[in-house]
Design a protein around this motif. Sequence first.
Motif, short mmCIF file in Angstrom:
data_model
loop_
_atom_site.label_atom_id
_atom_site.label_comp_id
_atom_site.label_asym_id
_atom_site.label_seq_id
_atom_site.Cartn_x
_atom_site.Cartn_y
_atom_site.Cartn_z
N ARG A 135 0.83 -1.21 0.00
CA ARG A 135 0.00 0.00 0.00
C ARG A 135 0.87 1.26 0.00
NH1 ARG A 135 -4.90 1.85 -1.49
NH2 ARG A 135 -5.59 3.46 -0.08
N LEU A 136 1.90 1.28 0.84
CA LEU A 136 2.79 2.43 0.89
C LEU A 136 3.48 2.67 -0.45
CD1 LEU A 136 4.50 1.98 4.37
CD2 LEU A 136 2.92 3.81 3.71
N SER A 137 3.89 1.59 -1.11
CA SER A 137 4.65 1.73 -2.37
C SER A 137 3.81 2.30 -3.50
CB SER A 137 5.26 0.38 -2.77
OG SER A 137 4.24 -0.52 -3.13
N LYS A 138 2.51 2.37 -3.34
CA LYS A 138 1.64 2.96 -4.36
C LYS A 138 1.68 4.48 -4.34
CE LYS A 138 -1.31 -0.98 -4.79
NZ LYS A 138 -2.57 -1.61 -4.70
N HIS A 139 2.19 5.05 -3.26
CA HIS A 139 2.30 6.51 -3.17
C HIS A 139 3.38 6.96 -4.16
CE1 HIS A 139 3.32 10.47 -1.66
NE2 HIS A 139 2.13 10.47 -1.05
N PRO A 140 3.10 7.96 -4.99
CA PRO A 140 4.06 8.37 -6.02
C PRO A 140 5.40 8.87 -5.47
CG PRO A 140 2.22 9.90 -5.92
CD PRO A 140 1.88 8.76 -5.02
N GLY A 141 5.43 9.34 -4.23
CA GLY A 141 6.68 9.85 -3.65
C GLY A 141 7.53 8.80 -2.99
N ILE A 142 7.09 7.55 -2.99
CA ILE A 142 7.85 6.49 -2.32
C ILE A 142 8.44 5.54 -3.36
CG2 ILE A 142 7.70 4.51 -0.76
CD1 ILE A 142 5.60 6.04 0.83
N LEU A 143 9.77 5.45 -3.38
CA LEU A 143 10.46 4.56 -4.32
C LEU A 143 10.64 3.16 -3.74
CD1 LEU A 143 13.22 7.03 -5.58
CD2 LEU A 143 11.07 6.41 -6.70
N GLU A 144 11.02 3.10 -2.46
CA GLU A 144 11.22 1.83 -1.77
C GLU A 144 10.72 1.98 -0.34
OE1 GLU A 144 15.03 -0.35 -2.33
OE2 GLU A 144 15.65 1.55 -3.26
N CYS A 145 10.28 0.88 0.25
CA CYS A 145 9.85 0.95 1.64
C CYS A 145 9.98 -0.43 2.29
CB CYS A 145 8.42 1.45 1.77
SG CYS A 145 7.19 0.36 1.05
N VAL A 146 10.05 -0.41 3.60
CA VAL A 146 10.04 -1.62 4.39
C VAL A 146 9.33 -1.31 5.70
CG1 VAL A 146 12.31 -1.21 5.48
CG2 VAL A 146 11.42 -3.53 5.26
N VAL A 147 8.56 -2.27 6.18
CA VAL A 147 7.86 -2.13 7.45
C VAL A 147 8.41 -3.18 8.40
CG1 VAL A 147 5.61 -2.23 8.61
CG2 VAL A 147 5.78 -1.28 6.30
N VAL A 148 8.75 -2.76 9.60
CA VAL A 148 9.27 -3.68 10.60
C VAL A 148 8.42 -3.59 11.86
CG1 VAL A 148 11.64 -3.66 9.74
CG2 VAL A 148 10.95 -1.98 11.44
N ALA A 149 8.38 -4.69 12.57
CA ALA A 149 7.59 -4.76 13.79
C ALA A 149 8.49 -4.69 15.01
CB ALA A 149 6.78 -6.05 13.82
N GLY A 150 8.08 -3.89 15.97
CA GLY A 150 8.73 -3.87 17.27
C GLY A 150 7.89 -4.69 18.23
N MET A 151 8.16 -4.58 19.50
CA MET A 151 7.41 -5.35 20.50
C MET A 151 5.94 -4.96 20.52
SD MET A 151 9.26 -7.59 21.92
CE MET A 151 8.33 -8.01 23.37
N ASP A 152 5.64 -3.68 20.33
CA ASP A 152 4.26 -3.23 20.46
C ASP A 152 3.88 -2.19 19.42
OD1 ASP A 152 1.97 -3.78 21.91
OD2 ASP A 152 2.22 -2.07 23.25
N ASN A 153 4.66 -2.12 18.31
CA ASN A 153 4.36 -1.12 17.30
C ASN A 153 4.96 -1.51 15.95
OD1 ASN A 153 7.09 -0.62 17.47
ND2 ASN A 153 6.87 1.21 18.71
N LEU A 154 4.66 -0.70 14.94
CA LEU A 154 5.21 -0.88 13.61
C LEU A 154 5.96 0.39 13.24
CD1 LEU A 154 2.16 -2.33 11.63
CD2 LEU A 154 4.13 -3.58 12.49
N ALA A 155 6.98 0.22 12.39
CA ALA A 155 7.71 1.38 11.84
C ALA A 155 7.86 1.16 10.35
CB ALA A 155 9.07 1.52 12.50
N ALA A 156 7.62 2.22 9.59
CA ALA A 156 7.77 2.17 8.13
C ALA A 156 8.94 3.04 7.74
CB ALA A 156 6.50 2.63 7.44
N TYR A 157 9.83 2.50 6.94
CA TYR A 157 10.98 3.25 6.42
C TYR A 157 10.83 3.33 4.92
CZ TYR A 157 12.83 2.13 11.03
OH TYR A 157 12.99 2.01 12.38
N TYR A 158 11.01 4.55 4.39
CA TYR A 158 10.89 4.74 2.96
C TYR A 158 11.89 5.76 2.46
CZ TYR A 158 8.04 8.73 4.40
OH TYR A 158 7.58 9.89 4.97
#
Length: 158
Positions: A135-158
């Motif tokens: 879903r994130l990669s469909k945004h025109p301003g995002i070339l690459e992305c990765v989502v990682v899970a922590g103990m109680d949350n998510l983080a998206a890097y793009y």
Amino acid sequence: FLHTGSEAWNMFGPTETTIWSAVQRIHDECSHATIGRPIANTQIYITDSQLAPVPVGVPGELCIAGDGVAKGYYKKEELTDSRFIDNPFEPGSKLYRTGDMARWLPGGRIEYIGRIDNQVKIRGFRIELGDIESRLSKHPGILECVVVAGMDNLAAYY
């Protein structure tokens, strides 16, 4: 380890199989944290990608069959068809492919290793990291992305 005079049990199982399908009493002699052995009326298979059983000690996908296996997912036929398959070990029954990786230990106990896919569970909710990345990669301003899970949350890097 347990010096309270009480007992501790590890009861493992996904929601798709009546909450728990394997059980293990935890005690001082356990050298591995295991999920134990199948409960009554439950069969557990650990298979390779072709659904062939793997030998003791070899990691594979944990699959569950038996009386506690659900019929499928409500109004999700495609997902049901991919996870609840015809049981190659017992014709006429279903086998649930959990997506969990495990291995048999000597003596018949099962060691849980982790997930085969990128599914995570946060506060009881199953989340597919690949769905968020897609879903994130469909945004025109995002070339690459990765989502990682922590103990109680998510983080998206793009």
